[in-house]
Scaffold this motif. Structure first.
Motif, PDB file in Angstrom:
ATOM      1  N   GLN A 187      16.166  -9.361  12.847  1.00 53.28           N
ATOM      2  CA  GLN A 187      15.082 -10.345  12.953  1.00 53.28           C
ATOM      3  C   GLN A 187      13.782  -9.832  12.346  1.00 53.28           C
ATOM      4  N   GLN A 188      13.570  -8.508  12.408  1.00 55.65           N
ATOM      5  CA  GLN A 188      12.348  -7.913  11.877  1.00 55.65           C
ATOM      6  C   GLN A 188      12.448  -7.614  10.381  1.00 55.65           C
ATOM      7  N   GLY A 189      13.596  -7.934   9.764  1.00 52.45           N
ATOM      8  CA  GLY A 189      13.759  -7.684   8.343  1.00 52.45           C
ATOM      9  C   GLY A 189      14.227  -6.282   8.014  1.00 52.45           C
ATOM     10  N   LYS A 190      14.629  -5.515   9.017  1.00 48.54           N
ATOM     11  CA  LYS A 190      15.116  -4.158   8.795  1.00 48.54           C
ATOM     12  C   LYS A 190      16.607  -4.184   8.480  1.00 48.54           C
ATOM     13  N   VAL A 191      17.017  -3.381   7.510  1.00 41.01           N
ATOM     14  CA  VAL A 191      18.434  -3.306   7.127  1.00 41.01           C
ATOM     15  C   VAL A 191      19.206  -2.581   8.226  1.00 41.01           C
ATOM     16  N   ILE A 192      20.240  -3.238   8.759  1.00 42.79           N
ATOM     17  CA  ILE A 192      21.055  -2.630   9.815  1.00 42.79           C
ATOM     18  C   ILE A 192      22.456  -2.287   9.325  1.00 42.79           C
ATOM     19  N   TYR A 193      22.821  -2.781   8.131  1.00 43.31           N
ATOM     20  CA  TYR A 193      24.147  -2.458   7.581  1.00 43.31           C
ATOM     21  C   TYR A 193      24.123  -2.660   6.079  1.00 43.31           C
ATOM     22  N   VAL A 194      24.767  -1.746   5.364  1.00 44.62           N
ATOM     23  CA  VAL A 194      24.940  -1.842   3.910  1.00 44.62           C
ATOM     24  C   VAL A 194      26.427  -1.753   3.611  1.00 44.62           C
ATOM     25  N   GLY A 195      26.918  -2.626   2.754  1.00 44.21           N
ATOM     26  CA  GLY A 195      28.327  -2.598   2.385  1.00 44.21           C
ATOM     27  C   GLY A 195      28.516  -2.881   0.905  1.00 44.21           C
ATOM     28  N   LYS A 196      29.673  -2.534   0.383  1.00 44.74           N
ATOM     29  CA  LYS A 196      29.986  -2.826  -1.023  1.00 44.74           C
ATOM     30  C   LYS A 196      31.159  -3.790  -1.065  1.00 44.74           C
ATOM     31  N   ALA A 197      31.282  -4.487  -2.183  1.00 47.56           N
ATOM     32  CA  ALA A 197      32.338  -5.489  -2.295  1.00 47.56           C
ATOM     33  C   ALA A 197      32.757  -5.667  -3.743  1.00 47.56           C
ATOM     34  N   VAL A 198      34.029  -5.984  -3.947  1.00 41.60           N
ATOM     35  CA  VAL A 198      34.504  -6.424  -5.250  1.00 41.60           C
ATOM     36  C   VAL A 198      34.178  -7.898  -5.427  1.00 41.60           C
ATOM     37  N   HIS A 199      34.213  -8.642  -4.312  1.00 41.70           N
ATOM     38  CA  HIS A 199      33.897 -10.078  -4.273  1.00 41.70           C
ATOM     39  C   HIS A 199      32.925 -10.250  -3.102  1.00 41.70           C
ATOM     40  N   LEU A 200      31.639 -10.385  -3.401  1.00 39.16           N
ATOM     41  CA  LEU A 200      30.615 -10.349  -2.351  1.00 39.16           C
ATOM     42  C   LEU A 200      30.824 -11.404  -1.271  1.00 39.16           C
ATOM     43  N   LYS A 201      31.081 -12.625  -1.662  1.00 39.91           N
ATOM     44  CA  LYS A 201      31.189 -13.700  -0.661  1.00 39.91           C
ATOM     45  C   LYS A 201      32.405 -13.500   0.242  1.00 39.91           C
ATOM     46  N   LYS A 202      33.549 -13.125  -0.332  1.00 42.67           N
ATOM     47  CA  LYS A 202      34.754 -12.921   0.485  1.00 42.67           C
ATOM     48  C   LYS A 202      34.581 -11.741   1.435  1.00 42.67           C
ATOM     49  N   ARG A 203      33.980 -10.669   0.928  1.00 44.47           N
ATOM     50  CA  ARG A 203      33.823  -9.473   1.775  1.00 44.47           C
ATOM     51  C   ARG A 203      32.889  -9.748   2.941  1.00 44.47           C
ATOM     52  N   VAL A 204      31.780 -10.409   2.690  1.00 45.84           N
ATOM     53  CA  VAL A 204      30.849 -10.714   3.777  1.00 45.84           C
ATOM     54  C   VAL A 204      31.507 -11.642   4.792  1.00 45.84           C
TER      55      VAL A 204
END
Length: 476
Positions: free
Chosen positions: A207-224
């Motif tokens: 909610q405060q705009g702080k990054v709480i998780y970083v991930g990588k993807a071959v297909h961004l929409k499917k992975r998220v």
């Protein structure tokens, strides 16, 4: 169509190690409430003081209450075939499904979250917690943080939302293909819809705009989307989903670029919910520094965040072995080689007759030779691959065995030398795990690699940063 509006109280925040202490179910047929039921539950474990302070439910209150197995059949009968409704639905759903499964009931239901429903039908409120939302909408709420009181308030809120829903929001949310069936309650749907079908790195923000998780993807929409499917009872997932408010992303040309960017961003941001890659951080390094007396020292010691070193090691002994070989092969004075593992510093064990310090210029020259030899054993190369568009190429630069830089350059860019490529890329600081990723990649795609040892050579010394002062390098 009937709705089972549910609220529960528990001994903790996740279904794996916590249990329900109270449950209330209100059955709504779309027009009115047709049935109500609630019960205390003996959780068969102690209720923490913090939970008692919040709910007023303690061990004595539930001592004579039924255990969940005694009421499981009734709970199943009331929920079966109905749409499951709750405020922050995934929390209640995970507990009930988990405990029903323990009693042998196979149950699943379409879910409806009144947080998400409220955000769509009544947007713009600063908070969508049940208490604040009901206060803002003029909905009476009593017996707060008890299952019966909160279920009644959620039922009144749900009835009001049905009246205010003039655009068929609820009907859309109930479709099997609707993202609202599985998405976290606070996530902005437009953030998800903006995700492309390309490789890249994504960021979950609170909610405060702080990054709480970083991930990588071959297909961004499917992975998220995969983060929000399935049923998990683990503490991390339940807290994790509740904290996600926004998603941002950066497109990468290849999976390798996404992997490397993910690693560097986790090192830079150190997000609360990234745990796997943190385990791959090496713990020790071989450092070179110049002391106040002008002598150059080599030392094995623990790595600090952002510290740069000549070579990293997973275990201290590996670093000590490398330093000892350099000391022997290049005749380095033992007093200028710091072995962190020794109970008594090696320098204190030399004979008095050998105590005279060596010539400073000759000693430092020998250290230069040792370092050049160490770094010269490691390859320097560049990986050239496709870009994010047809007009560019991607580059990953490895210098003397360490990930050094990466970036994208236009195919028509005027590059007079290999040094022009190097200086045009963005500088990064790698680690042991990132080199494992790169080495695995070049073993698979050797034709994309150009080795540069013969045409380009540079000695990269440790750099002092705000997190790694010069003094910290000599205290071994």
């Amino acid at each position: 169509m009937e709705y089972a509006i549910v609220d529960i109280e528990t001994t903790g925040g996740h279904a794996r190690n916590s249990r329900m202490t109270e449950i209330a179910i209100v059955i709504h047929d779309g027009l009115r409430v047709i049935e109500r039921w609630e019960s205390l539950i003996n959780p068969e474990q102690d209720i923490p003081l913090a939970i008692f302070a919040l709910t007023g439910i303690d061990n004595d209150l539930v001592a004579n209450a039924p255990v969940f197995g005694d009421i499981a059949q009734q709970v199943f009968n009331m929920l079966d075939g109905r749409i499951f409704v709750a405020h922050n639905v995934n929390f209640d759903y995970s507990f009930i499904r988990h405990q029903l499964e323990e009693e042998g009931f196979k149950w699943g239901a379409r879910k409806l979250c009144t947080v998400r429903l409220s955000r769509k039908i009544k947007p713009g409120f600063p908070s969508y917690s049940l208490g604040k939302l009901c206060d803002a909408l003029g909905i009476p709420i009593s017996n707060r943080h008890r299952a019966g009181g909160d279920a009644e308030a959620t039922a009144l809120l749900f009835a009001s939302l049905l009246e205010w829903d003039h655009e068929g929001v609820l009907e859309e949310m109930l479709k099997k293909t609707s993202t609202d069936q599985r998405f976290p309650p606070n996530l902005a749907i437009e953030d998800f819809e903006a995700l492309p079908a390309q490789p890249g790195v994504y960021y979950f923000l609170n909610q405060q705009g702080k990054v709480i998780y970083v991930g990588k993807a071959v297909h961004l929409k499917k992975r998220v989307a995969s983060h929000f499917t399935g049923h998990s009872i683990h503490k991390q997932r339940q807290h994790f989903l509740k904290e996600i408010y926004h998603i941002t992303f950066e497109v990468c040309a290849t999976e390798l670029m996404a992997l490397l960017l993910e690693c560097t961003e986790i090192k830079r941001l150190w997000p609360a919910y990234n745990r796997a890659l943190k385990r791959f951080e090496p713990k020790f390094g071989l450092f070179r520094y110049e002391a106040q007396n002008g002598y150059h020292y080599l030392a094995v010691g623990k790595l600090k965040k952002h510290c740069q070193c000549l070579q990293t090691f997973n275990v201290e002994y590996e670093g000590i072995h490398v330093l000892r070989q350099l000391m022997i092969n290049f005749d380095l004075d033992p007093r200028m080689c710091m072995f962190a593992a020794a109970d008594t510093p090696y320098a204190q064990r030399i004979k008095e007759a050998d105590a005279d310090l060596p010539n400073i210029e000759m000693h430092n020259a020998q250290v230069d030779l040792a370092v050049d030899h160490l770094l010269g054993q490691q390859p320097t190369f560049v990986i050239v691959d496709k870009g994010r568009t047809l007009d560019e190429k991607s580059y990953v630069w490895v210098e003397q065995g360490n990930f050094y830089a990466m970036g994208y350059l236009d195919q028509d860019a005027q590059l007079a030398s290999i040094e022009d490529i190097r200086s045009s890329l963005k500088r990064y600081y790698g680690n042991h795990y990132m080199m494992q990723v790169i080495n695995s990649y070049i073993n698979k795609y050797p034709r994309k690699v150009t080795y540069l040892n013969d045409c380009h050579r540079a000695v990269v010394l440790p750099e002092v940063t705000d997190d790694c002062d010069g003094e910290s390098l000599i205290l071994f």
